[in-house]
Enzyme design. Structure first.
Site, PDB file in Angstrom:
ATOM      1  N   GLY A 115      41.623  40.468  18.529  1.00  0.00           N
ATOM      2  CA  GLY A 115      41.757  39.391  17.551  1.00  0.00           C
ATOM      3  C   GLY A 115      43.206  39.124  17.163  1.00  0.00           C
ATOM      4  N   GLU A 118      44.466  36.889  19.779  1.00  0.00           N
ATOM      5  CA  GLU A 118      43.838  35.570  19.563  1.00  0.00           C
ATOM      6  C   GLU A 118      44.501  34.820  18.411  1.00  0.00           C
ATOM      7  OE1 GLU A 118      39.852  37.580  19.485  1.00  0.00           O
ATOM      8  OE2 GLU A 118      39.259  35.740  20.516  1.00  0.00           O
ATOM      9  N   GLU A 138      38.515  43.717  24.392  1.00  0.00           N
ATOM     10  CA  GLU A 138      37.121  43.612  23.930  1.00  0.00           C
ATOM     11  C   GLU A 138      36.121  44.189  24.920  1.00  0.00           C
ATOM     12  OE1 GLU A 138      39.395  41.244  23.656  1.00  0.00           O
ATOM     13  OE2 GLU A 138      39.362  40.449  21.624  1.00  0.00           O
TER      14      GLU A 138
HETATM   15  N1  DAK Z   1      40.557  48.603  13.526  1.00  0.00           N
HETATM   16  C1  DAK Z   1      40.568  49.559  12.559  1.00  0.00           C
HETATM   17  N2  DAK Z   1      41.512  50.520  12.464  1.00  0.00           N
HETATM   18  C2  DAK Z   1      42.482  50.526  13.391  1.00  0.00           C
HETATM   19  C3  DAK Z   1      42.529  49.562  14.451  1.00  0.00           C
HETATM   20  C4  DAK Z   1      41.490  48.556  14.480  1.00  0.00           C
HETATM   21  N3  DAK Z   1      41.463  47.590  15.400  1.00  0.00           N
HETATM   22  N4  DAK Z   1      43.599  49.829  15.213  1.00  0.00           N
HETATM   23  C5  DAK Z   1      44.199  50.912  14.673  1.00  0.00           C
HETATM   24  N5  DAK Z   1      43.535  51.331  13.595  1.00  0.00           N
HETATM   25  C6  DAK Z   1      43.861  52.461  12.715  1.00  0.00           C
HETATM   26  C7  DAK Z   1      43.625  53.783  13.430  1.00  0.00           C
HETATM   27  O1  DAK Z   1      42.249  54.156  13.345  1.00  0.00           O
HETATM   28  C8  DAK Z   1      44.527  54.707  12.634  1.00  0.00           C
HETATM   29  O2  DAK Z   1      43.910  55.030  11.422  1.00  0.00           O
HETATM   30  P1  DAK Z   1      43.969  56.563  10.834  1.00  0.00           P
HETATM   31  O3  DAK Z   1      43.436  57.414  11.927  1.00  0.00           O
HETATM   32  O4  DAK Z   1      45.448  56.775  10.565  1.00  0.00           O
HETATM   33  O5  DAK Z   1      43.131  56.525   9.605  1.00  0.00           O
HETATM   34  C9  DAK Z   1      45.712  53.816  12.309  1.00  0.00           C
HETATM   35  O6  DAK Z   1      45.260  52.470  12.471  1.00  0.00           O
HETATM   36  C10 DAK Z   1      46.879  54.022  13.259  1.00  0.00           C
HETATM   37  O7  DAK Z   1      46.391  53.874  14.578  1.00  0.00           O
HETATM   38  P2  DAK Z   1      46.600  55.001  15.705  1.00  0.00           P
HETATM   39  O8  DAK Z   1      46.771  56.341  15.108  1.00  0.00           O
HETATM   40  O9  DAK Z   1      45.513  54.814  16.703  1.00  0.00           O
HETATM   41  O10 DAK Z   1      47.994  54.523  16.312  1.00  0.00           O
HETATM   42  P3  DAK Z   1      48.533  54.779  17.781  1.00  0.00           P
HETATM   43  O11 DAK Z   1      49.953  54.371  17.776  1.00  0.00           O
HETATM   44  O12 DAK Z   1      48.184  56.147  18.264  1.00  0.00           O
HETATM   45  O13 DAK Z   1      47.702  53.763  18.709  1.00  0.00           O
HETATM   46  C11 DAK Z   1      46.751  51.595  19.228  1.00  0.00           C
HETATM   47  C12 DAK Z   1      47.886  52.374  18.498  1.00  0.00           C
HETATM   48  C13 DAK Z   1      46.900  50.128  18.865  1.00  0.00           C
HETATM   49  C14 DAK Z   1      46.920  51.770  20.738  1.00  0.00           C
HETATM   50  C15 DAK Z   1      45.380  52.158  18.782  1.00  0.00           C
HETATM   51  O14 DAK Z   1      45.369  52.193  17.362  1.00  0.00           O
HETATM   52  C16 DAK Z   1      44.233  51.331  19.246  1.00  0.00           C
HETATM   53  O15 DAK Z   1      43.820  51.409  20.432  1.00  0.00           O
HETATM   54  N6  DAK Z   1      43.665  50.537  18.337  1.00  0.00           N
HETATM   55  C17 DAK Z   1      42.483  49.752  18.594  1.00  0.00           C
HETATM   56  C18 DAK Z   1      42.841  48.540  19.406  1.00  0.00           C
HETATM   57  C19 DAK Z   1      41.616  47.729  19.673  1.00  0.00           C
HETATM   58  O16 DAK Z   1      40.780  48.090  20.516  1.00  0.00           O
HETATM   59  N7  DAK Z   1      41.416  46.692  18.850  1.00  0.00           N
HETATM   60  C20 DAK Z   1      40.197  45.927  18.850  1.00  0.00           C
HETATM   61  C21 DAK Z   1      40.306  44.898  19.925  1.00  0.00           C
HETATM   62  S1  DAK Z   1      38.786  44.091  20.091  1.00  0.00           S
HETATM   63  C22 DAK Z   1      34.112  39.461  16.657  1.00  0.00           C
HETATM   64  C23 DAK Z   1      35.064  38.626  17.092  1.00  0.00           C
HETATM   65  C24 DAK Z   1      36.211  39.124  17.663  1.00  0.00           C
HETATM   66  C25 DAK Z   1      36.348  40.452  17.829  1.00  0.00           C
HETATM   67  C26 DAK Z   1      35.360  41.299  17.384  1.00  0.00           C
HETATM   68  C27 DAK Z   1      34.238  40.812  16.826  1.00  0.00           C
HETATM   69  N8  DAK Z   1      32.906  38.990  16.035  1.00  0.00           N
HETATM   70  C28 DAK Z   1      32.798  37.569  15.839  1.00  0.00           C
HETATM   71  C29 DAK Z   1      32.014  39.826  15.363  1.00  0.00           C
HETATM   72  C30 DAK Z   1      37.543  40.990  18.369  1.00  0.00           C
HETATM   73  C31 DAK Z   1      37.576  42.268  18.705  1.00  0.00           C
HETATM   74  C32 DAK Z   1      38.834  42.903  18.921  1.00  0.00           C
HETATM   75  O17 DAK Z   1      39.830  42.589  18.323  1.00  0.00           O
END
Ligand code: DAK
Length: 264
Positions: A115, A118, A138
């Site tokens: 997002g 996006e 995603e």
């Molecule tokens: N959501 C919630 N918390 C998040 C997060 C996220 N997307 N990304 C990071 N955090 C949190 C981590 O859990 C961590 O929290 P604590 O453990 O400190 O409590 C904190 O931020 C720091 O993150 P990291 O410790 O993981 O930091 P690193 O440097 O080690 O890693 C990273 C950074 C960006 C590589 C990693 O945090 C990561 O992979 N994050 C998730 C990325 C991701 O997969 N994002 C989601 C993409 S899918 C929808 C419409 C659209 C969407 C969904 C639904 N509907 C209409 C219902 C879109 C979906 C997406 O965006």
């Protein structure tokens, strides 16, 4: 004079006709939860109506992220009907940003994932810091982008390059994003805000109605066939011919002086 507008998940500061909107949840890498969408909707409604604001910069708090995607805590437990509703709502907010009539420049200071990517795609222009990373992960969560990514990404970089990102969920760095034309410029992290403001000032120097007319012509024209899009351009061109700023712009050129725009 600068003005600060308070929001739960955003900061907004307005100075010299430039609004800087900052996603402000650095503890979760500015992940987009429901409140962020509520706040974005409200702030962009205010900025659209505010004649003192002519360019908007959008960035993320902290040094790591623009926005690391939708808040994954809120994704668990969502079913079909709610998923469609939330997608529709998020798309509406991003479309509001895209069509607010003022240039919105994304200053991508770190991760722009899911997002977050996006959101950057819904902005008018994209400047990235050299430390930024992009991706649509995603598919790794069993989803597709739901805030316009499957539509704006291929329109911006072509369907093949877009599908490569969408199907693999892999992250790319800023130089690869520049090569794909996903971003317009890459600068050093410390220079990002200054470069954003410099670009904003170069837009402030030109005729305000012409700026919003360019945005309208490009976005509305992109959804039409060429003949219809060319008619749209002529219509908008004609309307601008009746403006005081067109009279002032042409007169100032002939009189060899800087123009004084009134936005009318
Ligand atoms: N959501 C919630 N918390 C998040 C997060 C996220 N997307 N990304 C990071 N955090 C949190 C981590 O859990 C961590 O929290 P604590 O453990 O400190 O409590 C904190 O931020 C720091 O993150 P990291 O410790 O993981 O930091 P690193 O440097 O080690 O890693 C990273 C950074 C960006 C590589 C990693 O945090 C990561 O992979 N994050 C998730 C990325 C991701 O997969 N994002 C989601 C993409 S899918 C929808 C419409 C659209 C969407 C969904 C639904 N509907 C209409 C219902 C879109 C979906 C997406 O965006």
């Amino acid at each position: 004079m600068s003005q600060t507008l308070p929001f739960e998940t955003l900061a907004c500061e307005i100075e010299d006709q430039i609004a800087v909107v900052t996603l402000n949840r650095p503890q979760v890498l500015n992940a987009l939860n429901g409140q962020v969408f509520t706040d974005l909707k409200e702030i962009f409604a205010q900025l659209e109506d505010d004649p003192a604001v002519r360019v908007i910069l959008l960035t993320g708090a902290g040094e790591k992220a623009f926005a690391a995607g939708a808040d994954i805590n809120e994704l668990a437990g969502i079913g079909c009907s709610l998923g469609q509703d939330l997608s529709h709502r998020g798309q509406g907010v991003f479309r509001q940003i895209e069509t607010c009539g003022k240039p919105v420049i994304a200053l991508i200071n770190g991760y722009a994932l899911g997002g977050g990517c996006e959101l950057a795609l819904a902005c008018t222009l994209r400047l990235a810091s050299s430390s930024a990373e992009f991706g649509q992960p995603e598919v790794r969560l069993g989803l597709i982008p739901g805030y316009g990514g499957t539509q704006r990404l291929p329109r911006l970089i072509g369907s093949s390059a877009a599908l490569k990102l969408l199907l693999t969920g892999q992250r790319i760095d800023a130089s690869e994003a520049l090569r794909l034309r996903l971003v317009d410029e890459v600068v050093e992290p410390a220079e990002l805000m200054a470069r954003g403001k410099e670009l904003a000032r170069s837009i402030l120097a030109v005729a305000p109605l012409a700026v919003s007319a360019c945005i309208q012509a490009v976005y509305e024209g992109a959804d039409r066939g060429l003949e219809s899009a060319l008619r749209l351009e002529s219509t908008i061109f004609g309307h601008l011919c009746d403006t005081k700023d067109k009279i002032e712009g042409t007169r100032a050129f002939l009189e060899k002086r800087p123009p004084q725009w009134t936005g009318s």
